[in-house]
Scaffold this active site. Structure first.
Site, PDB file in Angstrom:
ATOM      1  N   ASP A  99      -0.895   8.867   3.268  1.00 12.09           N
ATOM      2  CA  ASP A  99      -1.095   7.455   3.491  1.00 12.09           C
ATOM      3  C   ASP A  99      -2.322   7.061   2.661  1.00 12.09           C
ATOM      4  O   ASP A  99      -3.058   7.911   2.178  1.00 12.09           O
ATOM      5  CB  ASP A  99      -1.310   7.178   5.000  1.00 12.09           C
TER       6      ASP A  99
HETATM    7  C1  GLC Z   1      -1.440   1.404   4.824  1.00  8.81           C
HETATM    8  C2  GLC Z   1      -0.400   1.822   5.826  1.00  8.81           C
HETATM    9  C3  GLC Z   1       0.869   2.321   5.198  1.00  8.81           C
HETATM   10  C4  GLC Z   1       1.109   1.586   3.891  1.00  8.81           C
HETATM   11  C5  GLC Z   1       0.009   2.011   2.944  1.00  8.81           C
HETATM   12  C6  GLC Z   1       0.125   1.282   1.595  1.00  8.81           C
HETATM   13  O1  GLC Z   1      -2.712   1.738   5.249  1.00  8.81           O
HETATM   14  O2  GLC Z   1      -0.810   2.750   6.820  1.00  8.81           O
HETATM   15  O3  GLC Z   1       1.940   2.077   6.132  1.00  8.81           O
HETATM   16  O4  GLC Z   1       2.379   1.933   3.356  1.00  8.81           O
HETATM   17  O5  GLC Z   1      -1.281   1.804   3.480  1.00  8.81           O
HETATM   18  O6  GLC Z   1      -0.091  -0.069   1.750  1.00  8.81           O
END
Ligand code: GLC
Length: 715
Positions: free
Chosen positions: A277
């Site tokens: 993430d």
């Molecule tokens: C965010 C979220 C994730 C998302 C990623 C990119 O913090 O936790 O679901 O896809 O970052 O935006």
């Protein structure tokens, strides 16, 4: 000159030129670490200071690697290695539609995307073909706009109603979660766009999300928190998985080899790639070694950590090659043309139809709904005029428009009470004056207006029905709270519902409440005041039209709850330890496998509205199910569903495997839309939930008197 053996004793000279795509070590590390890099991460940041800051890296490399990226506004992309046959892989959110910049500096074109209904509404439809259709439309838009990997579906289990991201998730039940996610992935990937199962795993709260340690039994992990992912991997072959921010049993998910490699790949045969993430905690080399193939959005710290680990022998280039291979295996599958011209009009129609299919009718006394077209409606509540169509955070979509409930009602031919509407319009305009425009992280929520007795009496005299909207906004990085205006109604909301119900009922006029939110609120204290309650969730950009379709009876509501609505918050199994403070470093899943209806069944607590609940404008009858066991032990279950009412409607048939405590195993079939099958109780696992959802199907819309045969298989 390269010689190679082509079989015993046969040697042919091969003059193999150096293949164009031979990657150097630096190429490989650049490939697995995203391009953002101009953030730096300050673990020692002073309390309250941001742990990571964009743009202030003093690393000269940041200027070269950081790129605007081929698609403006995408969440991230891999390093440009086009010269080696590896053009950037572009990744964009999110579950309710593609999120990219719709308006771009120096570019007269626009790149709007369709805001579809939130994930919870899709799960509430229990309609697998429909979810595939939504996935297909989102994948189509991603492809047209040059996105290769969609960062969806989000599919964590709703352990608590207070999780801030529940609107992006599907259900409290892993089977409904897995089947819905698999349908979504199949739809997306049909377009040559990869889908990403997220957030793997046990990211069931947002409090302290970047490191909270989830302590959970292996049984509960597998049966509840991993099972949806397992089903989705088995039934849709997703391109990617995103590891979660949190820890599981003391180990950061992004560094958790047991889950990312032993289970995900070893047991389930997942053959896509895993990404972190965004700015997920952890050491770059340890993340790769655990099976996290791509580090997103990428920092120079991770790059250096990998290089150092290789130099010091803590990580090898061979290991790195397996990370590179995992990404390349997928990258070749998900590519395609980018003409920036999706059919947004067709997709808006899909969004509208999907929205109607997931709305859940919770109450409808004296057939208050549907409302005859042409009726005069007094519409109360801010969200009637400024409707929440999606949540905040990465789940947001840059849409071209939204249809508020008021507009949808007018479109459908209702007469909206002008005085009431003008009052809300004026107050909302005043509230927004001088305020920053909403953005993906922040949506200004106006305080509800306390209606006066006179206003309500006048409206009751001038109108046929009152429609009152209760709304909630939520988003990632924060959980909801047990406060008035969040889990509880605010005093103003309660007074409005009470006064409008009393005064309209005195005038012998009905009242309907609409719930415009991505989760649930306390309802027991007020649900008997209005005549009807319709949960419309976050219905996407066609919200108003979809709400009008259902309120008018053009579409009979057929949604069913994907989570339990309890009488009291304390009735939830997670209430004892859901983290609701900023210093919650650990959360103990002491409810174990008893999450959602499994808990209410096992503890004998009566919910207010049970999992799977939903009313209709029509009625259905069912024949006794015919159960036949197949050679392989699977059960084929067939029954006929007949619409015995006077309007068209669709219904959902569910099959539960039931484990009656202590009862002799038998095949009890209880007639109706819920079928219970009692298998042998597994002696090695005497502690079983009373029942588990194991199969379901939704009929198409049946005309009055029409019968449909439903066939289900219980494996
Ligand atoms: C965010 C979220 C994730 C998302 C990623 C990119 O913090 O936790 O679901 O896809 O970052 O935006």
């Amino acid at each position: 000159m390269v010689l190679t053996a082509l079989g015993a004793g046969v040697l042919l000279p091969l003059c193999a030129a150096k293949p164009a795509d031979t990657l150097t070590l630096e190429d490989k590390v650049n490939f697995v670490v995203g391009t953002q890099r101009d953030y730096i991460y300050r673990p020692d940041a002073a309390p309250g200071m941001p742990l990571r800051v964009q743009g202030d890296t003093d690393d000269p490399r940041g200027a070269t690697a950081f790129s605007e990226g081929p698609v403006k506004g995408a969440a991230g992309e891999t390093y440009d290695l086009t010269s080696k046959g590896l053009p950037p892989i572009v990744m964009a959110d999110g579950p309710a539609g593609v999120r990219i910049d719709a308006v771009r500096e120096g570019d007269s074109a626009t790149y709007y995307c369709t805001a579809f209904p939130c994930a919870t509404l899709l799960a509430s439809s229990w309609n697998i073909p429909l979810v595939e259709e939504v996935g297909d439309a989102i994948g189509n838009e991603a492809r047209h706009y040059g996105v290769d990997i969609l960062l969806a579906p989000a599919m964590n289990i709703m352990r608590s109603p207070l999780c801030g991201r529940n609107f992006e998730y599907y259900s409290e039940d892993p089977f409904l979660t897995g089947k819905t996610a698999a349908a979504y992935v199949r739809g997306v990937q049909r377009n040559g766009v990869g889908a990403t199962l997220k957030h793997f795993a046990a990211n069931n709260q947002e409090t302290m999300r970047n490191g909270i340690d989830v302590v959970v039994s292996d049984r509960a992990l597998r049966d509840i928190y991993l099972e949806g992912f397992r089903i989705a991997v088995a039934e849709s072959n997703p391109a990617a998985v995103m590891s979660a921010y949190n820890k599981v049993n003391g180990k950061l998910m992004a560094e958790n080899r047991y889950l990312l490699t032993d289970i995900l790949r070893g047991e389930w045969g997942f053959d896509g790639f895993v990404m972190t993430d965004w700015w997920g905690e952890g050491n770059g080399a340890r993340q790769l070694a655990a099976g996290n193939d791509m580090l997103m959005p990428g920092t120079w710290r991770q790059y250096d950590e990998i290089m150092e680990a290789i130099a010091e022998g803590r990580f090898t280039e061979q290991q790195l090659d397996s990370n590179v291979a995992a990404i390349k295996r997928v990258a070749s599958l998900y590519r395609g043309a980018c003409d920036n011209a999706p059919d947004l009009k067709a997709h808006a129609a899909v969004a509208r139809r999907a929205a109607t299919d997931g709305m859940v009718l919770l109450e409808n006394r004296d057939r208050a709904l549907p409302i005859a077209k042409g009726s005069k409606i007094a519409l109360f509540g801010n969200a009637g005029y400024d409707t929440f169509v999606g949540g905040t955070g990465s789940g947001n979509v840059n849409r071209a428009y939204k249809v508020d409930i008021a507009e949808g009602l007018v479109n459908a031919g209702y007469n909206l009470d002008r005085l009431t509407a003008d009052g809300y319009a004026a107050r909302l305009a005043r509230f927004k004056e001088g305020r920053e425009a909403d953005d993906m992280w922040n949506v200004a929520v106006a305080p509800e207006y306390l209606l006066t007795e006179n206003e309500i009496s006048r409206a009751a005299a001038d109108n046929d029905i009152a429609v009152l909207v209760v709304s909630r906004m939520a988003g990632e990085s924060a959980d909801r709270t047990l406060t008035p205006g969040d889990w509880f109604l605010s005093d103003t909301e309660r007074a409005n519902i009470s006064n409008v119900s009393r005064i309209f009922h005195e005038a012998r006029k009905p009242v309907a409440v609409l719930l415009n939110m991505g989760s649930v609120v306390e309802m027991e204290s007020w649900k008997d005041m209005p005549d009807a309650i319709l949960h419309v969730w976050l219905p996407g950009q066609e919200a108003g039209n979809a709400v009008a379709d259902v309120l008018s009876g053009d579409v009979t509501p057929s949604g069913r709850l994907p989570m339990t609505i309890a009488r009291r918050y304390e009735d939830y199994g997670s209430a004892a330890n859901f983290p609701n403070s900023e210093n919650a470093a650990t959360v103990y899943y002491t409810d174990d496998i008893f999450v959602g209806y499994r808990h209410f069944d096992n503890s004998g607590i009566e919910p207010l509205y049970p999992f799977g609940y939903g009313l209709s404008y029509t009625t259905f009858e069912y024949t006794a199910p015919v159960v036949t066991m197949r050679e392989d032990g699977a059960l084929d279950i067939e029954l006929d569903v007949t619409n015995t009412g006077s309007v068209p409607g669709a219904d959902v048939v569910k099959v539960y495997r039931q484990y009656p405590r202590g009862a002799e195993p038998s095949f009890d079939i209880i007639e109706g839309s819920e079928i219970y099958v009692n298998p042998e109780v597994d002696p090695t696992n005497p502690v079983m939930p009373v029942r588990e959802l194991k199969a379901y199907a939704k009929t198409d819309v049946l005309a009055p008197g029409q019968t449909r045969r439903i066939k289900l298989t219980l494996k």
